[in-house]
Scaffold this motif. Structure first.
Motif, mmCIF file in Angstrom:
data_model
loop_
_atom_site.group_PDB
_atom_site.id
_atom_site.type_symbol
_atom_site.label_atom_id
_atom_site.label_comp_id
_atom_site.label_asym_id
_atom_site.label_seq_id
_atom_site.Cartn_x
_atom_site.Cartn_y
_atom_site.Cartn_z
ATOM 1 N N TRP A 1 17.539 -15.566 -2.680
ATOM 2 C CA TRP A 1 17.436 -16.988 -3.001
ATOM 3 C C TRP A 1 16.076 -17.516 -2.556
ATOM 4 C CZ3 TRP A 1 16.471 -21.384 -0.243
ATOM 5 C CH2 TRP A 1 16.628 -22.585 -0.929
ATOM 6 N N ALA A 2 15.651 -17.170 -1.342
ATOM 7 C CA ALA A 2 14.362 -17.654 -0.830
ATOM 8 C C ALA A 2 13.203 -17.124 -1.672
ATOM 9 C CB ALA A 2 14.190 -17.257 0.632
ATOM 10 N N TRP A 3 13.267 -15.866 -2.066
ATOM 11 C CA TRP A 3 12.194 -15.305 -2.880
ATOM 12 C C TRP A 3 12.149 -15.948 -4.268
ATOM 13 C CZ3 TRP A 3 12.730 -9.381 -1.597
ATOM 14 C CH2 TRP A 3 12.235 -9.149 -0.300
ATOM 15 N N ARG A 4 13.295 -16.299 -4.822
ATOM 16 C CA ARG A 4 13.320 -16.956 -6.139
ATOM 17 C C ARG A 4 12.580 -18.286 -6.108
ATOM 18 N NH1 ARG A 4 19.223 -15.429 -7.063
ATOM 19 N NH2 ARG A 4 19.089 -13.875 -8.707
ATOM 20 N N GLY B 1 8.015 -11.241 -15.566
ATOM 21 C CA GLY B 1 8.708 -12.381 -14.972
ATOM 22 C C GLY B 1 9.808 -11.999 -14.004
ATOM 23 N N LEU B 2 9.903 -10.726 -13.679
ATOM 24 C CA LEU B 2 10.976 -10.228 -12.813
ATOM 25 C C LEU B 2 10.406 -9.612 -11.534
ATOM 26 C CD1 LEU B 2 12.973 -8.263 -15.537
ATOM 27 C CD2 LEU B 2 13.470 -10.571 -14.709
ATOM 28 N N LEU B 3 11.115 -9.785 -10.451
ATOM 29 C CA LEU B 3 10.804 -9.044 -9.232
ATOM 30 C C LEU B 3 11.418 -7.660 -9.420
ATOM 31 C CD1 LEU B 3 9.813 -8.829 -6.305
ATOM 32 C CD2 LEU B 3 11.985 -9.812 -5.578
ATOM 33 N N ILE B 4 10.558 -6.631 -9.497
ATOM 34 C CA ILE B 4 11.065 -5.299 -9.833
ATOM 35 C C ILE B 4 10.909 -4.282 -8.709
ATOM 36 C CG2 ILE B 4 10.735 -5.594 -12.315
ATOM 37 C CD1 ILE B 4 8.187 -3.803 -11.976
ATOM 38 N N GLY B 5 10.146 -4.624 -7.659
ATOM 39 C CA GLY B 5 9.957 -3.639 -6.604
ATOM 40 C C GLY B 5 9.550 -4.268 -5.290
ATOM 41 N N LEU B 6 9.854 -3.561 -4.222
ATOM 42 C CA LEU B 6 9.449 -4.009 -2.903
ATOM 43 C C LEU B 6 9.090 -2.805 -2.055
ATOM 44 C CD1 LEU B 6 12.348 -4.281 -0.647
ATOM 45 C CD2 LEU B 6 12.904 -5.037 -2.917
ATOM 46 N N SER B 7 8.083 -2.991 -1.216
ATOM 47 C CA SER B 7 7.654 -1.903 -0.345
ATOM 48 C C SER B 7 8.684 -1.689 0.757
ATOM 49 C CB SER B 7 6.295 -2.235 0.276
ATOM 50 O OG SER B 7 6.394 -3.393 1.082
ATOM 51 N N PRO B 8 8.691 -0.507 1.365
ATOM 52 C CA PRO B 8 9.603 -0.283 2.488
ATOM 53 C C PRO B 8 9.303 -1.287 3.590
ATOM 54 C CG PRO B 8 8.640 1.778 1.751
ATOM 55 C CD PRO B 8 7.909 0.684 1.034
ATOM 56 N N LEU C 1 17.569 -4.558 -6.398
ATOM 57 C CA LEU C 1 16.973 -5.245 -7.544
ATOM 58 C C LEU C 1 17.542 -4.786 -8.882
ATOM 59 C CD1 LEU C 1 13.273 -5.345 -6.333
ATOM 60 C CD2 LEU C 1 14.978 -7.167 -6.243
ATOM 61 N N HIS C 2 18.184 -3.620 -8.934
ATOM 62 C CA HIS C 2 18.747 -3.072 -10.171
ATOM 63 C C HIS C 2 17.734 -3.174 -11.312
ATOM 64 C CE1 HIS C 2 22.582 -2.383 -8.286
ATOM 65 N NE2 HIS C 2 22.678 -3.654 -7.949
ATOM 66 N N THR C 3 17.943 -4.114 -12.229
ATOM 67 C CA THR C 3 17.046 -4.233 -13.386
ATOM 68 C C THR C 3 16.004 -5.322 -13.196
ATOM 69 O OG1 THR C 3 18.583 -5.746 -14.455
ATOM 70 C CG2 THR C 3 18.813 -3.398 -14.975
ATOM 71 N N GLY C 4 15.893 -5.849 -12.022
ATOM 72 C CA GLY C 4 14.911 -6.895 -11.747
ATOM 73 C C GLY C 4 15.573 -8.230 -11.475
#
Length: 196
Positions: free
Chosen positions: A70-73, A142-149, A179-182
């Motif tokens: 929610w915060a990242w959105r 337009g999607l968050l698709i990845g994050l670093s460790p 994140l599944h599909t973003g």
């Protein structure tokens, strides 16, 4: 570091299955003065603590990662990257977030009814505090698709009228955020306007 592969909820954060969390809460409630506030309870206090604990435990089936998503959105830099990549014609954008805290406060309520009297509502304070290490996030289309460790420290506390139940733990960020599909970072209408 918790390395379990199951969904991390408030209940699992407490390190127990839901039933064990309820048993532990029951003992804490019975020893606290919370139930002394309920009028007409008298000697039935020890009988009421178990149903109150069960009702509270039922509210613990929430993912610990939900406040993070929610915060990242709503994060301005992520929304800007989402807008820039929405058309899907360019490369992904990378957003670095420094170490940050996210808190989520809730007020679960339990109604106690004794001998047909009007219900007495006990309001608890449930606070989830997440401290995340700096993280690099990948945004594309337009999607968050990845994050670093990275890692996230979590403290969950439940309190009311001198009652205090808290647990802290540290998790790999990937345990809390899937994140599944973003993850959509913009309003639904922004994605509806895209060509199929």
């Amino acid at each position: 570091m918790n390395t379990s592969s199951h969904r991390v909820t408030i209940a699992s954060h407490f390190g127990q299955t839901g039933r064990h969390t309820s048993v532990e809460l029951n003992g804490l409630l019975a020893r606290s003065n919370v139930l002394e506030l309920v009028p007409h309870l008298g000697s039935a206090r020890r009988l009421v603590s178990a149903p109150v604990a069960d009702a509270l435990t039922a509210t613990f089936d929430h993912d610990l990662g939900d406040p993070i998503l929610w915060a990242w959105r709503t994060h301005r830099d992520l929304q800007k990257a989402a807008s820039a990549t929405l058309a899907g014609t360019g490369p992904p954008e990378y957003v670095t977030l420094a170490e940050h805290e996210i808190s989520s406060v809730h007020h679960p309520e339990v109604d106690v009814i004794v001998d047909g009297q009007a219900p007495y509502t006990i309001t608890f304070d449930l606070t989830v505090l997440l401290t995340l290490e700096s993280v690099l996030l990948t945004v594309q289309r337009g999607l968050l698709i990845g994050l670093s460790p990275g890692a996230c420290s979590v403290e969950v506390s439940l309190g009311a009228h001198g009652f205090d139940f808290r647990r802290s733990a540290r998790y790999a960020l990937q345990e809390l955020v899937t994140l599944h599909t973003g993850l959509r970072l913009l309003p639904a209408s922004a994605y509806a306007e895209l060509p199929v």
